[in-house]
Design a protein around this motif. Structure first.
Motif, PDB file in Angstrom:
ATOM      1  N   ARG A 424      38.945 -42.728 -18.963  1.00 31.22           N
ATOM      2  CA  ARG A 424      39.413 -41.386 -19.317  1.00 31.22           C
ATOM      3  C   ARG A 424      40.467 -41.509 -20.413  1.00 31.22           C
ATOM      4  O   ARG A 424      41.389 -42.313 -20.306  1.00 31.22           O
ATOM      5  CB  ARG A 424      39.992 -40.670 -18.100  1.00 31.22           C
ATOM      6  CG  ARG A 424      40.634 -39.328 -18.430  1.00 31.22           C
ATOM      7  CD  ARG A 424      41.046 -38.573 -17.194  1.00 31.22           C
ATOM      8  NE  ARG A 424      39.890 -38.038 -16.486  1.00 31.22           N
ATOM      9  CZ  ARG A 424      39.952 -37.279 -15.389  1.00 31.22           C
ATOM     10  NH1 ARG A 424      41.137 -36.959 -14.881  1.00 31.22           N
ATOM     11  NH2 ARG A 424      38.853 -36.840 -14.805  1.00 31.22           N
ATOM     12  N   LYS A 426      42.346 -39.164 -23.997  1.00 34.92           N
ATOM     13  CA  LYS A 426      42.504 -37.868 -24.645  1.00 34.92           C
ATOM     14  C   LYS A 426      42.239 -37.989 -26.135  1.00 34.92           C
ATOM     15  O   LYS A 426      42.358 -39.067 -26.728  1.00 34.92           O
ATOM     16  CB  LYS A 426      43.903 -37.306 -24.394  1.00 34.92           C
ATOM     17  CG  LYS A 426      45.038 -38.096 -25.006  1.00 34.92           C
ATOM     18  CD  LYS A 426      46.378 -37.439 -24.691  1.00 34.92           C
ATOM     19  CE  LYS A 426      47.542 -38.240 -25.270  1.00 34.92           C
ATOM     20  NZ  LYS A 426      48.847 -37.593 -24.984  1.00 34.92           N
ATOM     21  N   THR A 428      42.469 -35.676 -30.045  1.00 33.66           N
ATOM     22  CA  THR A 428      43.027 -34.548 -30.781  1.00 33.66           C
ATOM     23  C   THR A 428      41.921 -33.972 -31.643  1.00 33.66           C
ATOM     24  O   THR A 428      41.438 -34.630 -32.571  1.00 33.66           O
ATOM     25  CB  THR A 428      44.209 -34.980 -31.660  1.00 33.66           C
ATOM     26  OG1 THR A 428      45.217 -35.582 -30.827  1.00 33.66           O
ATOM     27  CG2 THR A 428      44.803 -33.797 -32.385  1.00 33.66           C
ATOM     28  N   SER A 433      44.087 -29.192 -31.119  1.00 29.61           N
ATOM     29  CA  SER A 433      44.180 -29.091 -29.665  1.00 29.61           C
ATOM     30  C   SER A 433      43.916 -30.453 -29.025  1.00 29.61           C
ATOM     31  O   SER A 433      43.239 -31.304 -29.581  1.00 29.61           O
ATOM     32  CB  SER A 433      43.173 -28.070 -29.129  1.00 29.61           C
ATOM     33  OG  SER A 433      41.845 -28.466 -29.433  1.00 29.61           O
ATOM     34  N   THR A 434      44.475 -30.633 -27.824  1.00 33.96           N
ATOM     35  CA  THR A 434      44.311 -31.878 -27.071  1.00 33.96           C
ATOM     36  C   THR A 434      43.257 -31.683 -25.993  1.00 33.96           C
ATOM     37  O   THR A 434      43.304 -30.699 -25.240  1.00 33.96           O
ATOM     38  CB  THR A 434      45.640 -32.317 -26.436  1.00 33.96           C
ATOM     39  OG1 THR A 434      46.598 -32.537 -27.472  1.00 33.96           O
ATOM     40  CG2 THR A 434      45.466 -33.590 -25.632  1.00 33.96           C
ATOM     41  N   ARG A 435      42.335 -32.605 -25.928  1.00 34.50           N
ATOM     42  CA  ARG A 435      41.293 -32.570 -24.906  1.00 34.50           C
ATOM     43  C   ARG A 435      41.221 -33.927 -24.208  1.00 34.50           C
ATOM     44  O   ARG A 435      41.573 -34.955 -24.787  1.00 34.50           O
ATOM     45  CB  ARG A 435      39.920 -32.239 -25.518  1.00 34.50           C
ATOM     46  CG  ARG A 435      39.797 -30.804 -26.004  1.00 34.50           C
ATOM     47  CD  ARG A 435      38.415 -30.564 -26.606  1.00 34.50           C
ATOM     48  NE  ARG A 435      38.224 -29.186 -26.997  1.00 34.50           N
ATOM     49  CZ  ARG A 435      37.754 -28.228 -26.194  1.00 34.50           C
ATOM     50  NH1 ARG A 435      37.411 -28.538 -24.950  1.00 34.50           N
ATOM     51  NH2 ARG A 435      37.601 -26.997 -26.615  1.00 34.50           N
ATOM     52  N   TRP A 436      40.733 -33.883 -22.960  1.00 35.98           N
ATOM     53  CA  TRP A 436      40.541 -35.099 -22.170  1.00 35.98           C
ATOM     54  C   TRP A 436      39.049 -35.330 -21.987  1.00 35.98           C
ATOM     55  O   TRP A 436      38.296 -34.400 -21.685  1.00 35.98           O
ATOM     56  CB  TRP A 436      41.223 -34.983 -20.810  1.00 35.98           C
ATOM     57  CG  TRP A 436      42.716 -35.069 -20.896  1.00 35.98           C
ATOM     58  CD1 TRP A 436      43.596 -34.058 -21.075  1.00 35.98           C
ATOM     59  CD2 TRP A 436      43.499 -36.264 -20.814  1.00 35.98           C
ATOM     60  NE1 TRP A 436      44.888 -34.519 -21.111  1.00 35.98           N
ATOM     61  CE2 TRP A 436      44.855 -35.886 -20.947  1.00 35.98           C
ATOM     62  CE3 TRP A 436      43.191 -37.615 -20.636  1.00 35.98           C
ATOM     63  CZ2 TRP A 436      45.891 -36.813 -20.907  1.00 35.98           C
ATOM     64  CZ3 TRP A 436      44.229 -38.537 -20.593  1.00 35.98           C
ATOM     65  CH2 TRP A 436      45.565 -38.135 -20.730  1.00 35.98           C
ATOM     66  N   ASP A 459      33.636 -33.464 -20.880  1.00 30.24           N
ATOM     67  CA  ASP A 459      34.909 -32.791 -21.164  1.00 30.24           C
ATOM     68  C   ASP A 459      35.647 -32.577 -19.854  1.00 30.24           C
ATOM     69  O   ASP A 459      35.237 -31.768 -19.011  1.00 30.24           O
ATOM     70  CB  ASP A 459      34.650 -31.462 -21.866  1.00 30.24           C
ATOM     71  CG  ASP A 459      35.937 -30.825 -22.379  1.00 30.24           C
ATOM     72  OD1 ASP A 459      37.017 -31.318 -22.018  1.00 30.24           O
ATOM     73  OD2 ASP A 459      35.858 -29.839 -23.137  1.00 30.24           O
ATOM     74  N   THR A 461      38.919 -31.780 -19.671  1.00 29.86           N
ATOM     75  CA  THR A 461      40.184 -31.116 -19.959  1.00 29.86           C
ATOM     76  C   THR A 461      40.592 -30.168 -18.837  1.00 29.86           C
ATOM     77  O   THR A 461      41.740 -30.196 -18.359  1.00 29.86           O
ATOM     78  CB  THR A 461      40.080 -30.335 -21.287  1.00 29.86           C
ATOM     79  OG1 THR A 461      39.649 -31.224 -22.319  1.00 29.86           O
ATOM     80  CG2 THR A 461      41.415 -29.727 -21.649  1.00 29.86           C
ATOM     81  N   GLN A 462      39.661 -29.346 -18.390  1.00 29.95           N
ATOM     82  CA  GLN A 462      39.975 -28.392 -17.331  1.00 29.95           C
ATOM     83  C   GLN A 462      40.333 -29.106 -16.042  1.00 29.95           C
ATOM     84  O   GLN A 462      41.264 -28.703 -15.324  1.00 29.95           O
ATOM     85  CB  GLN A 462      38.772 -27.465 -17.119  1.00 29.95           C
ATOM     86  CG  GLN A 462      39.048 -26.332 -16.130  1.00 29.95           C
ATOM     87  CD  GLN A 462      37.878 -25.373 -16.041  1.00 29.95           C
ATOM     88  OE1 GLN A 462      36.856 -25.559 -16.695  1.00 29.95           O
ATOM     89  NE2 GLN A 462      38.024 -24.345 -15.232  1.00 29.95           N
ATOM     90  N   GLN A 465      43.807 -30.426 -16.316  1.00 27.97           N
ATOM     91  CA  GLN A 465      44.766 -29.332 -16.187  1.00 27.97           C
ATOM     92  C   GLN A 465      44.933 -28.907 -14.737  1.00 27.97           C
ATOM     93  O   GLN A 465      46.048 -28.653 -14.268  1.00 27.97           O
ATOM     94  CB  GLN A 465      44.314 -28.156 -17.045  1.00 27.97           C
ATOM     95  CG  GLN A 465      44.385 -28.426 -18.539  1.00 27.97           C
ATOM     96  CD  GLN A 465      43.797 -27.305 -19.369  1.00 27.97           C
ATOM     97  OE1 GLN A 465      43.142 -26.397 -18.835  1.00 27.97           O
ATOM     98  NE2 GLN A 465      44.014 -27.351 -20.686  1.00 27.97           N
TER      99      GLN A 465
END
Length: 861
Positions: A424, A426, A428, A433-436, A459, A461-462, A465
């Protein structure tokens, strides 16, 4: 003579035909020994035929025939069977017709086949049925020597000299019946074997072609112009599901098929295009035709056919015949259909995935090639797939730069191991924006040596978060629980200390009002008892916080349990049975004995109360190894290593989950008011944590409870012997000079009073700086008693360190109100230095002073 030559030539030709037939026989193919034996038999029969065409020459009527070549090659080709059977046939025929045979004739008839047999074993004879020129010359030379031998014998032993005419007859017979017949026979056999080899090769090619046609699902057809019955071979019959009943006339697996039968199998939608193509070929407009169409066989099976045909014309314009091949493409088209379907499903999955599919050629470490990236990459990076193909460096540039090296090292490691892996990280995106991303990949090596990295990147990201939000919520809950625990702890401490202060305050007020002397002692004792209870409460609180002063020594838990069993029995009613299960060879531990005994006593009393005075108490010890990091139910971590377990089990009422979750909280108790303080288990847990171990609890309502204490095993090293003191230590100061450093005035005054009553000459100072100046001005003090934390530059440990630079034998006793002060500021401590925890009872203080003085005397002596 002409008839002789003609008949001999016919017989020799027959020999060639028989050899040819034997070599091309399908039944005899691969059976070399059987073929050689048959050739030997055939040559024996031919020898009989050649013997029947013999002629007599000259006055001596010398018999001439053409059997020499046949005899020679009967041994060469026929092997041992031919070498034996051929001369038997020749001799048998001569005997059958009553024609006498001289000894020389018999010798020659029997020797020539043996000469041929010997020639077949020469190194120059490669294949048994092929007669190379070199082998022929060797046979001819051998035959000449064989023929010359009896002639010399005849000349030598004959009483009458041979006439010249006889010599010429012998030479003529040698060349005519020997050399010439051998050469003619060799040439006939060479032609026969060469033709047989060609036929066998052609048959093999035809068989391989037929096999290839059958295996590949191909069939051949041939049709003459105007003929409504094209020829279908077995492959065509199989493709269209036709059988013998569909053939015109008699046939086995192939034959003529009515064109209407074939046309009826073709799909009506495909037939016009095929018919138009065929008509162009028949009109001579194109030499080669091709097409692809579908058929429905008589058994209902649907097949896809590809046809290729070529025209053949005699006059160069209008074709007279068309030949071609049909290929069954059903399996290929089905595979292509499934492949397209799979690609469609994969494309659909790739579109629905919250991420992308990726394939990279990593054959060369320094030069990686992006082979595929799904178009959905634009939603994640803000970069289209075409942009990625043109500049794959975007993947590295947008990757978290703090993680890129770790990620590449992971790929290189997994490349050697060959296992799937996940990571995993991250990124840019182009919009900032930053995403994982969750990377799930594997590396495989293809047959051509190409190394491919295939991966799915989701993805996350959610998810990240949500996890961060959950972590924040847990942290808020933890803080709230912490504040609640602190509130409960503060309330309990305030309650107990207020009670203690009330006792002390009341007694001191009574003393100030001047009670009767006989009552003053009781009031003082009550105040001292309350103060000691306050000290015990503080000690328990420090134990819970893992800050209690401990004196660990090497112990054997079995010895501790055996000694404790005596006083445990006195604390329990007789209705409670005490049993022990102690492991032999138990490892030693390093622990504070008094704290260990207190914990064991507390667990015993809790077990007694849980069993309501009736049941069974079991104490058990065991050795354990923890190979991996272990996290217990209270999130306590135990590092891998050796541990010694002490378990205390009861058969009481047990505890439910809610009670288990709170038993280690300070002041929590299930006992009635006034029965328990609620600090016993919290003190036990603090002691175990401070000792490097932990406590585990197992309980079931109605069954009982087990407390398991895990102690780290002691290192394997011998105990250090303690040097005994020979002289009895006096308990008073006996005029010794003592320097006191204590910043709290009330505590300093009390200490001065206690020390002076014990006979010490005390000089009191309020800081480390003042104590250092005092000692330097008058360095005749016998020992130093100092607090650790004081105002000024010199703390207690620094004060001791500075003074010992000039007076290294100075004994020092340290005091502290908080156990960790000695470790935080302990750069001036020695192993032999004594550390006391406030409040200090008079007896403990005086004993420490005597011990420090005695140790100093031992060192100086």
């Amino acid at each position: 003579m002409f008839a002789f030559f003609l008949q001999s030539l016919i017989s020799l030709s027959l020999a060639g035909v028989l050899v040819f037939a034997t070599l091309i026989s399908e039944f005899l193919r691969g059976k070399d020994q059987v073929q050689r034996a048959l050739i030997g038999v055939f040559f024996g029969v031919i020898i009989v035929s050649l013997s029947m065409t013999s002629v007599s020459v000259g006055p001596q009527q010398v018999v001439m025939n053409a059997i020499s070549g046949t005899l020679l090659f009967a041994g060469y080709l026929g092997g041992p069977v031919g070498a034996l059977f051929a001369p038997v046939c020749a001799v048998s025929y001569r005997l059958a017709i009553g024609e006498p045979m001289s000894g020389i004739d018999t010798f020659m008839v029997c020797s020539i086949p043996l000469l041929g047999l010997a020639g077949s074993y020469l190194p120059i004879a490669r294949s048994w049925y092929r007669i190379p020129r070199s082998a022929l010359l060797a046979l001819m030379a051998g035959y000449a020597l064989l023929y010359l031998f009896p002639f010399i014998q005849l000349s030598y032993f004959s009483p009458v000299p041979l006439q010249l005419s006889v010599i010429w007859q012998v030479v003529l017979v040698f060349f005519v019946t020997g050399v010439i017949t051998i050469l003619i026979t060799w040439k006939i056999l060479e032609v026969a074997t060469r033709l047989a080899a060609k036929v066998n090769s052609s048959n093999e090619v035809a068989e391989n072609l037929d096999l290839a046609m059958r295996v590949s699902g191909m069939g051949r057809f041939r049709r003459k112009r105007g003929d409504p019955r094209p020829f279908f071979d077995a492959g065509m019959m199989a493709i269209y599901g036709l059988n013998k009943s569909d053939l015109v006339g008699q046939g086995e697996e192939q034959g003529l098929v009515p064109i209407s039968d074939w046309e009826s199998l073709v799909f009506p939608e495909d037939f016009p295009a095929i018919k138009a193509e065929a008509e162009r070929v028949w009109r001579g407009e194109q030499q080669v035709g091709r097409g692809e169409f579908r058929i429905r066989r008589s058994d209902g099976a649907l097949r896809t056919i590809r046809a290729v045909w070529i025209s053949d014309s005699q006059n160069g314009s209008i074709p007279t015949r068309v030949s071609g091949v049909h290929v069954d493409l059903t399996d290929t088209r089905e595979a292509e259909k499934q492949h397209r379907s799979s690609q469609g499903r994969l494309a659909m999955i790739a579109e629905e995935l919250p991420g992308i599919v990726l394939e990279i050629d990593v054959t060369e470490n320094e030069e990686r090639k992006l082979l595929y990236i799904s178009p959905k990459c634009q939603e994640i990076w803000g970069v289209t797939d075409q942009e990625f193909y043109e500049n794959p460096g975007f993947l590295s540039e947008m990757h978290d730069q703090d993680d890129i090296e770790n990620f590449m090292e992971l790929i290189n490691r997994q490349r050697k191991i060959g296992r799937p892996f996940a990571h995993r990280y991250k990124i840019t995106a182009r919009d900032g924006s930053t995403r994982w991303l969750d990377f799930h990949g594997s590396i495989s090596v293809e047959e051509d040596g190409q190394t491919l990295l295939r991966a799915v990147q989701l993805d996350a990201t959610q998810q990240v978060q949500v996890q961060e939000q959950m972590h924040q919520e847990r942290e808020i809950a933890r803080r709230a629980q912490k504040f609640e625990s602190i509130g409960q702890l503060t309330g309990g401490v305030a309650h107990d200390f207020n009670n203690l202060l009330a006792v002390i305050l009341g007694n001191l007020e009574l003393l100030r009002e001047g009670e009767e002397p006989e009552k003053q002692k009781d009031l003082i004792d009550t105040a001292i008892t309350a103060s000691l209870r306050g000290a015990d409460l503080t000690k328990n609180m420090l134990a819970f916080a893992r800050k209690a002063p401990l004196t660990p020594v090497k112990l054997n838990l079995n010895d501790v349990v055996r000694e404790a069993k005596n006083w445990i029995g006195r604390t329990l009613p007789k209705s409670v049975r005490v049993e022990t299960s102690l492991l032999a060879g138990l490892w030693a531990i390093d622990a504070d004995r008094s704290s260990l005994e207190s914990a064991l006593l507390n667990l015993t009393l809790n077990a007694r109360d849980a069993m309501d005075g009736n049941g069974s108490l079991t104490i058990e010890t065991a050795n354990l190894r923890i190979d991996e990091d272990y996290i217990d139910t209270r999130e306590e971590e135990l590092v891998p290593g050796r541990y010694v377990m002490l378990a205390v089990s009861d058969t009481g009422s047990g505890m439910d989950k809610e009670t288990l979750a709170s038993i280690f909280e300070p002041f929590f108790t299930t006992k009635p008011p006034g029965v328990g303080s609620g600090l016993g288990l919290s003190m036990t847990l603090g002691f175990m944590r401070q000792s490097g171990g932990t406590v585990q609890v197992y309980s079931e309502v109605g069954e009982g409870t087990t407390f398991k204490l895990y102690f780290p095993a002691a290192a394997a090293q011998p105990d250090q012997p303690v040097k005994p003191h020979s002289a009895r230590l006096d308990q008073d100061g006996a005029g010794r000079r003592l320097l006191l450093a204590e910043d709290e005035e009330e505590v300093r005054n009390i200490l001065v009073s206690i020390l002076e009553r014990a006979g010490y000459l005390v000089t009191a100072t309020a800081s480390g700086d003042e104590a250092y100046a005092t000692f330097v001005a008058d360095p005749t003090f016998d020992l130093l008693l100092t607090d650790i934390v004081m105002p000024g530059k010199l703390q207690g440990t620094n004060l001791a360190k500075e003074l010992r630079l000039k007076w290294p034998e100075l004994p020092v006793i340290f005091m502290s109100g908080y156990a960790s002060e000695a470790t935080v500021h302990g750069n001036g401590l020695r192993p032999e230095d004594i550390r006391l925890m406030k409040p200090v009872q008079r007896a403990d203080l005086l004993a420490a002073l005597v011990k420090a003085t005695a140790y100093s005397k031992d060192r100086s002596s």
